[in-house]
Design a protein around this motif. Structure first.
Motif, short mmCIF file in Angstrom:
data_model
loop_
_atom_site.label_atom_id
_atom_site.label_comp_id
_atom_site.label_asym_id
_atom_site.label_seq_id
_atom_site.Cartn_x
_atom_site.Cartn_y
_atom_site.Cartn_z
N PRO A 63 -8.05 -0.38 -0.97
CA PRO A 63 -6.95 -0.80 -0.10
C PRO A 63 -6.86 -0.08 1.23
O PRO A 63 -6.43 -0.68 2.23
CB PRO A 63 -5.71 -0.52 -0.96
CG PRO A 63 -6.18 -0.63 -2.36
CD PRO A 63 -7.57 -0.05 -2.33
N ILE A 67 -5.86 -2.03 4.61
CA ILE A 67 -4.52 -1.79 5.15
C ILE A 67 -4.59 -1.29 6.58
O ILE A 67 -3.75 -1.65 7.42
CB ILE A 67 -3.76 -0.79 4.24
CG1 ILE A 67 -3.39 -1.47 2.93
CG2 ILE A 67 -2.51 -0.26 4.93
CD1 ILE A 67 -2.80 -0.54 1.89
N THR A 72 0.29 -3.29 5.63
CA THR A 72 0.54 -3.26 4.19
C THR A 72 0.77 -4.64 3.60
O THR A 72 0.58 -4.84 2.40
CB THR A 72 1.77 -2.40 3.86
OG1 THR A 72 2.91 -2.93 4.56
CG2 THR A 72 1.54 -0.95 4.29
N HIS A 73 1.21 -5.60 4.45
CA HIS A 73 1.56 -6.91 3.91
C HIS A 73 1.41 -7.97 5.00
O HIS A 73 1.96 -7.81 6.09
CB HIS A 73 3.01 -6.90 3.39
CG HIS A 73 3.36 -8.08 2.56
ND1 HIS A 73 4.24 -9.04 2.98
CD2 HIS A 73 2.96 -8.45 1.32
CE1 HIS A 73 4.38 -9.96 2.04
NE2 HIS A 73 3.61 -9.63 1.02
N PRO A 285 0.29 -8.75 -1.30
CA PRO A 285 0.13 -7.60 -0.42
C PRO A 285 -1.34 -7.34 -0.10
O PRO A 285 -2.24 -7.74 -0.85
CB PRO A 285 0.75 -6.45 -1.21
CG PRO A 285 0.81 -6.92 -2.61
CD PRO A 285 0.90 -8.40 -2.59
N THR A 286 -1.56 -6.67 1.01
CA THR A 286 -2.92 -6.37 1.45
C THR A 286 -3.70 -5.61 0.38
O THR A 286 -4.90 -5.83 0.19
CB THR A 286 -2.90 -5.57 2.76
OG1 THR A 286 -2.13 -6.28 3.73
CG2 THR A 286 -4.30 -5.35 3.30
N ALA A 287 -3.03 -4.72 -0.33
CA ALA A 287 -3.71 -3.96 -1.39
C ALA A 287 -4.29 -4.89 -2.45
O ALA A 287 -5.37 -4.64 -2.99
CB ALA A 287 -2.75 -2.96 -2.03
#
Length: 412
Positions: A63, A67, A72-73, A285-287
């Protein structure tokens, strides 16, 4: 009144056992399937992270880089703008599944609640009697929107065929069901069901939340009967996607917050506008994007080794259960092992023994399950240690007098 009494039973069980609403305070860094609840350390057999991707170092590290590039999103709904990683995931997933196309959305629950009503329209929906609660909830929404809803059982395919023939053919007819069952771990006879649906011109909608990542197409080089690639029940059975929509998720085997549909491109483009999540839901979410991409790579390079280890550990438990003469509905060797209680009233004693021995499982109590299915469910993962498997088997031996033997019905 009956419903109130049932939930009162569950409330009492929650007060008397530590297996519901538990706060997990810590996960052992060296042995990640050891968890601490309060001052008690337990071997975790309640996690659905079958492949152990939640603790793979390269996946855990993924992540940070994404990120740094995307935040983060993602701040766009997917209809307005999809970050490139979404496109990469769908391209790689389509190739892995050998599907016509794929559409990635946040969760399977989102998909069921919005896509099932769109596909059913004002037509007829056939929901399998043991389908997951979220499938039934989506079917109920469809009924509220004007669809006719029927229930059917995999044990009576003749009845399904008759119901399909009687339903109006000038409106959609959609059959909805699970792939790998979330309690028994068994395959539902999908090939015969698909044949019936194709013969009657109905759409088959299959949720393989548990199968994806574990089972896949059969190959001479496979390391276990699970097959290779983990590309889900359709490929495992050598089936096609003709007249079939496959739903799956990354939250189980891949340990990421994301789900998908495998479907024709024309249907994909329609659902982008007709189903709510593509436009109205907050995106993953990006993670999650990062861990899915990293997970796909680990699956490509080491997936067969991991599935082989998972099979061997699961087989040790199932073999032990059979040697003890205990009943489990699992005939597939999948890493979900349900052990029904001999008497439903013994569930508190069963929970006490599990806790004393330091084994954490999914406790299945009434009214969460029918009275004759009370017991517990074990979920084996590839990162459970041999010592944890041995502890589990020793605990099952101690519990054997309270568990249902082969050939015996449960006592309420």
């Amino acid at each position: 009144m009956a419903r109130h009494e049932a939930w009162a039973d569950l409330a009492r069980l929650k007060d008397r056992t530590p297996f519901y609403d538990a706060v997990i305070d810590e996960q052992d860094r060296e042995f990640p399937r050891r968890i601490r609840i309060g001052d008690k350390w337990l071997a975790d057999f309640a996690s659905c992270n079958y492949l152990g991707f939640d603790v793979e170092p390269e996946i855990m590290a993924a992540p940070a880089e994404l990120i740094a590039r995307w935040g983060t999103h993602p701040s766009w709904s997917r209809l307005l703008g999809s970050p490139r990683p979404y496109v990469e995931i769908e391209e790689r997933l389509t190739e892995l599944l050998q599907a016509p196309d794929t559409l990635v959305l946040p969760t399977i629950t989102h998909i069921h609640m919005t896509v099932i009503p769109v596909l059913a329209g004002k037509g007829t929906l056939f929901c399998e009697a043991q389908a997951h609660r979220t499938i039934y909830d989506g079917s109920s929404v469809a009924r509220g929107n004007g669809a006719t809803l029927h229930r059917w059982r995999t044990s009576d395919l003749g009845a399904l065929a008759v119901m399909l023939r009687r339903a109006p053919r000038d409106r959609p007819r959609v059959v909805v069901m699970d792939g790998i069952n979330s309690m028994s771990g068994n395959e539902p006879g999908l090939a015969a069901i698909a044949d019936i649906c194709r013969a009657e011109g109905a759409l088959l909608y299959v949720d393989d939340a548990h199968g994806f990542g574990v089972i896949g197409e059969r190959s001479g080089g496979e390391t276990s009967p699970y097959g290779v690639l983990g590309n889900s029940i359709v490929r495992h059975l050598g089936e096609s996607y003709e007249g079939l929509v496959l739903v799956g998720g990354f939250s189980k085997s891949y340990s990421s917050l994301m789900a998908f549909l495998a479907l024709p491109t024309q249907m994909k483009e329609y659902l982008k506008f007709a189903a709510a999540p593509y436009l109205y839901s907050g995106p993953s979410p990006t993670a999650s994007l990062a861990t899915v991409l990293a997970g796909l790579e680990v699956n490509r390079t080491r997936g067969e080794e991991i599935r082989g280890a998972l099979w061997r550990k699961t087989a040790r438990v199932i073999d032990h259960v059979r040697k003890l003469g205990l009943y489990t509905p699992n005939v597939s060797g999948f890493p979900i092992i349900e052990l029904p209680a001999r008497r439903g009233s013994d569930i508190e004693e069963i929970a006490a023994v599990l806790w004393k021995r330091g084994v954490y499982v999914t406790l299945a109590a009434y009214p969460l399950v029918p009275r004759d299915e009370v017991g517990f469910r074990i979920q084996v993962t590839a990162v459970n240690t041999d010592e944890e498997i041995e502890l589990l088997n020793e605990t099952i031996t101690e519990l054997a007098p309270l568990l249902r033997p082969i050939g015996e019905s449960s006592v309420m």
